[in-house]
Design a protein around this motif. Sequence first.
Motif: not given
Length: 366
Positions: A78-79, A103-104, A126-128, A214-215
């Motif tokens: 997990p990030f 992870g936000r 990041c976040g693909a 929470d993203t």
Amino acid sequence: MVELRVLLIGATGVFGSRLAERAAREDGIALTLAARDRAKLDALAARLGGLPVRTLDRANIAAADLAGFDVVVDAAGPFQASAPTVIEAAIASRVSYIDLADGRDFVAGIAAHDAAARAAGISITCGASSIPALSHAVLDDLTAGWSRIDRIAMGIFPGNRAPRGLAVVQAILSYVGHPVRVWRGGRWTAVPGWGMTQRWAVPGVGKRWASVCDTPEQDLLVARYRPADSAEFFAGMELSILHLGLALLALPVRWGLPRSLRPAARPLLAIARLLLPFGSDVGAMDICVGGQDAGGKATTARWTLRADGNRGPYVPTLAALAMLRRFRDGQAPEPGARACAGMLSLAEFAADFAALGITTGHDGGK
């Protein structure tokens, strides 16, 4: 053709294994699988035709581990509360980087690596994943030509029979019961994680439970689209006993006892797996947006994805796959570090949706 040499970290996980399956079929991509468990790696490699493997732990990776690769993909997680170890190794080794981070704080901090990535001549993406890569591609398509955006609401609803991994459960439990910063009523406010519980009617799927998550999406939606009123992200579990049970477990966290549910990830995952025979194998993603068209007239638009047959876990991998195709085809991003928001078009997902039997549709807008 010179093949793109790709190292996939977290290859044996729920999302990593599906990304590996799709990427292994691509011409011009030479894939190496990496994870901590060698037995699982060997089994996956054999299933995909004998791909090379590396036993690696993302928490302890070094620049030397990335030598010889063009791109490293982090699908492990997990990030939440994760250190940027892989990013730092990628910069040191001058290997471009892609992740599926949700992870936000992790995504919000990506700009801190921009100068180093530029100096190294590589891109850090990041976040693909489903958010923000796919969600922003959808919103860009739905709101093309609009003069203003007022409200955005989106939800992701996996079917109960979909496979679930420990990293996903840990990610959810990291914020359950804790304050989550959301954009509502034209201002930032805090609501309890896994709160605002409601029934959400998904077109073509039916009603699903939904609670606020929470993203990084909340921050990125406000930054890119500047909605006048709200930008909200929800997720839900299909079975009431799981979704509402988690909402009840959030109450002691809100009171400060315990501080987090994350240590309970393994037993809660075991309970969820006992209930796998129930519910359905239908997952969905639903995005609703309201605002004003080019002429200033109030308008709304909605896009819905439906994934039957437990194909939902493929969806978070398709943006990373699209990014790998860009690298292979000589269309790599410019050097620097950025979130994967507005980098891909909705058309870049269409062929994969069709191949997987995933259907989409939209109403209104434009």
